[in-house]
Design an enzyme around this catalytic site. Structure first.
Site, mmCIF file in Angstrom:
data_model
loop_
_atom_site.group_PDB
_atom_site.id
_atom_site.type_symbol
_atom_site.label_atom_id
_atom_site.label_comp_id
_atom_site.label_asym_id
_atom_site.label_seq_id
_atom_site.Cartn_x
_atom_site.Cartn_y
_atom_site.Cartn_z
ATOM 1 N N HIS A 79 25.313 10.257 -3.150
ATOM 2 C CA HIS A 79 25.147 11.598 -3.736
ATOM 3 C C HIS A 79 26.367 11.952 -4.593
ATOM 4 O O HIS A 79 26.226 12.444 -5.720
ATOM 5 C CB HIS A 79 24.965 12.619 -2.614
ATOM 6 C CG HIS A 79 25.045 14.046 -3.063
ATOM 7 N ND1 HIS A 79 23.935 14.832 -3.296
ATOM 8 C CD2 HIS A 79 26.121 14.860 -3.301
ATOM 9 C CE1 HIS A 79 24.316 16.036 -3.673
ATOM 10 N NE2 HIS A 79 25.647 16.078 -3.678
ATOM 11 N N GLU A 80 27.561 11.711 -4.069
ATOM 12 C CA GLU A 80 28.778 12.040 -4.817
ATOM 13 C C GLU A 80 28.911 11.162 -6.055
ATOM 14 O O GLU A 80 29.370 11.622 -7.116
ATOM 15 C CB GLU A 80 30.006 11.899 -3.912
ATOM 16 C CG GLU A 80 30.005 12.823 -2.705
ATOM 17 C CD GLU A 80 29.838 14.291 -3.080
ATOM 18 O OE1 GLU A 80 30.216 14.676 -4.208
ATOM 19 O OE2 GLU A 80 29.317 15.059 -2.252
#
Length: 310
Positions: free
Chosen positions: A130-131
């Protein structure tokens, strides 16, 4: 569609900023306000990553000091077609993570010790993916710019309170100035939050594609949200302007998906990821996780279960 919506919201934020500058000082005020914001953005462009990492006491780790975490980030970055970002660990009991940096070549991923002690290897892979999606989408720079403009709007509104409006503003008057002081920063905050929520949904989608397992991230979000509600992040509480950086809102309260939340409701995010998992041919139920109990990773005491990130 999410990129178009983000562009519209950013344009609205910029227009609001320019409009306040005009009300305060006419055309000259608008130009000065623009130059001030440009200077602020230039400073944050080069220094925002260092500032936020220092704020949270993050320490950089490498393949020797945190081999499992470093290896996982490296392999997921390869999956995403990204350069290897710097990896940081924050000594914080609240499970959470964020990405920062002005571009993919100068990016960093930071995770808390609380996150590594709470989630499984698969769930951690979902969070890191996600990051990395934020980095790939250049969200780290976008959110820095929006936060800077929103802050500049609040600053200009305070100037308007003390110095009044320009004669070029066609008679906005005292009441108009008061309304500006109240509504200007409020509108800027709402637009900033809308942009943040839009980018979180997009990063969920991109992260699920990078890891190949949407349910890993879905399970991680549920764990993080539940623990973050119980475990305070005192640094974030003292610096709420940085809350939008994290994968889950680190502040106490603010757990509902409304105009005033910097993050989408976790249940909404999980539902979208479940739909994505079904479309990818996975089961719509709980993710299949490693049977190993979660534990400290930072010193390399445990090996991550291999998965699509490898």
């Amino acid at each position: 569609m999410s990129y178009f919506r983000t562009a519209i919201l950013l344009a609205a934020l910029t227009a609001l900023f320019m409009g306040i500058g005009f009300i305060i000082g006419g055309q000259g005020g608008m130009i000065v306000a623009f130059l001030v914001a440009a200077g602020m953005n230039l400073f944050t462009y080069w220094n925002s990553d260092k500032m936020v990492l220092r704020m949270y006491g993050a320490r950089e780790v490498d393949a020797r000091s945190a081999p499992e975490l470093h290896d996982m980030v490296r392999q997921l970055a390869h999956n995403a077609g990204l350069p290897m970002p710097k990896v940081y660990i924050m000594e914080n009991p609240q499970p959470n993570a964020f990405a920062t940096g002005r571009n993919p070549k100068n990016a960093a991923v930071a995770v808390t010790t609380g996150l590594m002690n709470t989630v499984s290897p698969e769930e951690l892979a979902g969070v890191i993916a996600h990051e990395l999606a934020h980095i790939k989408n250049h969200d780290t720079l976008l959110m820095t710019v929006t936060a800077t403009i929103a802050g500049a709007i609040s600053m200009l509104a305070n100037f308007a309170m003390f110095f009044g409006g320009s004669r070029d503003n066609q008679g906005i008057g005292f009441l108009g100035t008061i309304a500006l002081v109240i509504l200007g920063p409020l509108a800027a905050g709402l637009v900033q939050m809308a942009i943040s929520r839009t980018r979180e949904y997009e990063a969920d989608r991109g992260g699920a594609e990078i890891s190949g397992q949407p349910l890993w991230l879905a399970s991680a979000l549920q764990k993080i949200a539940g623990a973050a509600h119980r475990i305070p992040n005192m640094t974030a509480e003292r610096n709420p302007a940085s809350a939008h950086l994290f994968i889950v809102n680190p502040l106490s309260g603010a757990r509902i998906d409304n105009l005033f939340s910097t993050h989408p409701n976790v249940e909404n995010r999980v539902a979208r990821l479940a739909d994505m998992a079904k479309a990818m041919g996975e089961t719509g139920g709980a993710p299949r996780m490693s049977t190993e109990a979660a534990g400290p990773w930072s010193g390399g005491e445990r090996r991550a279960t291999r998965g699509p990130w490898g």
